[in-house]
Design an enzyme around this catalytic site. Sequence first.
Site, PDB file in Angstrom:
ATOM      1  N   ASN A   8       1.021  -1.193   0.130  1.00 26.97           N
ATOM      2  CA  ASN A   8       0.126   0.097   0.030  1.00 26.97           C
ATOM      3  C   ASN A   8       0.698   1.433  -0.015  1.00 26.97           C
ATOM      4  O   ASN A   8       1.630   1.488   0.810  1.00 26.97           O
ATOM      5  CB  ASN A   8      -0.908  -0.071   1.266  1.00 26.97           C
ATOM      6  CG  ASN A   8      -2.169   0.873   1.203  1.00 26.97           C
ATOM      7  OD1 ASN A   8      -1.553   2.222   0.902  1.00 26.97           O
ATOM      8  ND2 ASN A   8      -3.292   0.599   1.657  1.00 26.97           N
ATOM      9  N   ARG A  19       4.412  18.356   0.464  1.00 30.57           N
ATOM     10  CA  ARG A  19       5.412  19.583  -0.098  1.00 30.57           C
ATOM     11  C   ARG A  19       4.579  19.547  -1.714  1.00 30.57           C
ATOM     12  O   ARG A  19       3.819  18.796  -2.174  1.00 30.57           O
ATOM     13  CB  ARG A  19       6.605  19.269  -0.687  1.00 30.57           C
ATOM     14  CG  ARG A  19       7.506  19.493   0.898  1.00 30.57           C
ATOM     15  CD  ARG A  19       7.871  20.540   1.206  1.00 30.57           C
ATOM     16  NE  ARG A  19       8.595  20.841   2.402  1.00 30.57           N
ATOM     17  CZ  ARG A  19       8.350  20.622   3.706  1.00 30.57           C
ATOM     18  NH1 ARG A  19       7.136  20.319   3.964  1.00 30.57           N
ATOM     19  NH2 ARG A  19       9.357  20.591   4.599  1.00 30.57           N
ATOM     20  N   HIS A  44      -5.629   3.701  -1.618  1.00 31.75           N
ATOM     21  CA  HIS A  44      -6.809   3.885  -1.073  1.00 31.75           C
ATOM     22  C   HIS A  44      -7.142   5.330  -1.440  1.00 31.75           C
ATOM     23  O   HIS A  44      -6.804   6.122  -0.412  1.00 31.75           O
ATOM     24  CB  HIS A  44      -6.803   3.571   0.481  1.00 31.75           C
ATOM     25  CG  HIS A  44      -8.184   3.507   1.036  1.00 31.75           C
ATOM     26  ND1 HIS A  44      -8.496   2.546   2.035  1.00 31.75           N
ATOM     27  CD2 HIS A  44      -9.021   4.138   1.010  1.00 31.75           C
ATOM     28  CE1 HIS A  44      -9.639   2.700   2.683  1.00 31.75           C
ATOM     29  NE2 HIS A  44     -10.118   3.966   1.717  1.00 31.75           N
ATOM     30  N   GLU A  75      -8.610   0.360  -3.071  1.00 33.28           N
ATOM     31  CA  GLU A  75      -9.551   0.207  -1.842  1.00 33.28           C
ATOM     32  C   GLU A  75     -10.248   1.674  -1.833  1.00 33.28           C
ATOM     33  O   GLU A  75      -9.980   2.705  -2.219  1.00 33.28           O
ATOM     34  CB  GLU A  75      -8.600   0.115  -0.559  1.00 33.28           C
ATOM     35  CG  GLU A  75      -7.900  -1.190  -0.572  1.00 33.28           C
ATOM     36  CD  GLU A  75      -7.213  -1.156   0.856  1.00 33.28           C
ATOM     37  OE1 GLU A  75      -6.636  -2.108   1.047  1.00 33.28           O
ATOM     38  OE2 GLU A  75      -7.011  -0.132   1.509  1.00 33.28           O
ATOM     39  N   THR A 112      -8.216   6.471   9.841  1.00 38.28           N
ATOM     40  CA  THR A 112      -7.848   5.270   8.903  1.00 38.28           C
ATOM     41  C   THR A 112      -9.006   4.475   8.985  1.00 38.28           C
ATOM     42  O   THR A 112      -9.854   4.352   9.903  1.00 38.28           O
ATOM     43  CB  THR A 112      -6.505   4.547   9.445  1.00 38.28           C
ATOM     44  OG1 THR A 112      -6.120   3.498   8.435  1.00 38.28           O
ATOM     45  CG2 THR A 112      -6.617   3.951  10.962  1.00 38.28           C
ATOM     46  N   HIS A 203      -3.938  -4.311   7.961  1.00 42.37           N
ATOM     47  CA  HIS A 203      -4.282  -3.405   9.095  1.00 42.37           C
ATOM     48  C   HIS A 203      -3.303  -3.501   9.951  1.00 42.37           C
ATOM     49  O   HIS A 203      -3.469  -4.521  11.022  1.00 42.37           O
ATOM     50  CB  HIS A 203      -5.315  -3.010   9.488  1.00 42.37           C
ATOM     51  CG  HIS A 203      -5.609  -1.574  10.053  1.00 42.37           C
ATOM     52  ND1 HIS A 203      -6.075  -0.689   8.696  1.00 42.37           N
ATOM     53  CD2 HIS A 203      -5.515  -0.934  11.077  1.00 42.37           C
ATOM     54  CE1 HIS A 203      -6.010   0.506   9.703  1.00 42.37           C
ATOM     55  NE2 HIS A 203      -5.820   0.176  10.974  1.00 42.37           N
ATOM     56  N   HIS A 226       1.696   1.034   6.055  1.00 44.45           N
ATOM     57  CA  HIS A 226       2.137   2.012   7.082  1.00 44.45           C
ATOM     58  C   HIS A 226       3.570   1.252   7.728  1.00 44.45           C
ATOM     59  O   HIS A 226       4.604   2.123   7.666  1.00 44.45           O
ATOM     60  CB  HIS A 226       1.126   2.093   8.124  1.00 44.45           C
ATOM     61  CG  HIS A 226       1.698   2.850   9.420  1.00 44.45           C
ATOM     62  ND1 HIS A 226       1.360   4.302   9.303  1.00 44.45           N
ATOM     63  CD2 HIS A 226       2.095   2.760  10.431  1.00 44.45           C
ATOM     64  CE1 HIS A 226       1.799   4.849  10.431  1.00 44.45           C
ATOM     65  NE2 HIS A 226       2.452   3.977  11.189  1.00 44.45           N
TER      66      HIS A 226
END
Length: 252
Positions: A8, A19, A44, A75, A112, A203, A226
């Site tokens: 992901n 930025r 996502h 997603e 999230t 997750h 993540h």
Amino acid sequence: MSTALSVNLNKVALIRNSREGQFPDLIEFGTLCLDAGAQGLTVHPRPDQRHIRPGDVFALSGLAKMYPGTEFNIEGNPFAAPLGNYPGLLALVEQARPDQCTLVPDSDDQLTSDHGFDLRRDSEKLKPILATLKSWGVRISLFMDPDLEQITRAHDLGVERIELYTGPYAEHYGSDQSAALLDQYRQAAVYAQELGLEVNAGHDLNLDNLAEFLSIPGIAEVSIGHALTVDALRTGMSAAVKDYLGICQHSR
């Protein structure tokens, strides 16, 4: 049996969006992931575009098509209304035609995704959306809690896959609740497969908790962003992807 790793790229996009411009470049980092052996890319896009933007969806879809066998997964919340130049999830899917669309019941104000669908409430609203996705030849996965009744309802809707929301497992990993939670996910995954559903998971899975989770038989795919991005800050993106693949390829 190996488990496919879909990376992901949301958090790479989040850094870029702090930025102006395209640094870090998502195509560069997607390429690093695929060259390192990842079997898929996940995005996502949300209406607020805080990370993945509509243009990213099409660019990364094009990248995935350059790697035979790579799966592209979009997603998102199928009920989210268009906002600005975010056209809505189905409009993005119709144009990009991903291999898989993972439907997630996240609201616009959620930080999230943090729960699966309640199909007692949402089944009727989902039916025309599922029919449309099927007409486009897109595999459907529903984001689900490890709840056997809800998984039965997912099966009854005719989807091909579910993605088990693994947040509670990750949160309590290593605690006195860990074994009971893992067993709950194991029962859910086995039950789903007995119904004929394929099972994905995702997750807060990371290098510490992934191997134990993949002791559950038959997990087809994990989507990780993540934690992998954090690990990449330490070791580099290619090395981080290979670390996760090393676990996925030894899963049984």
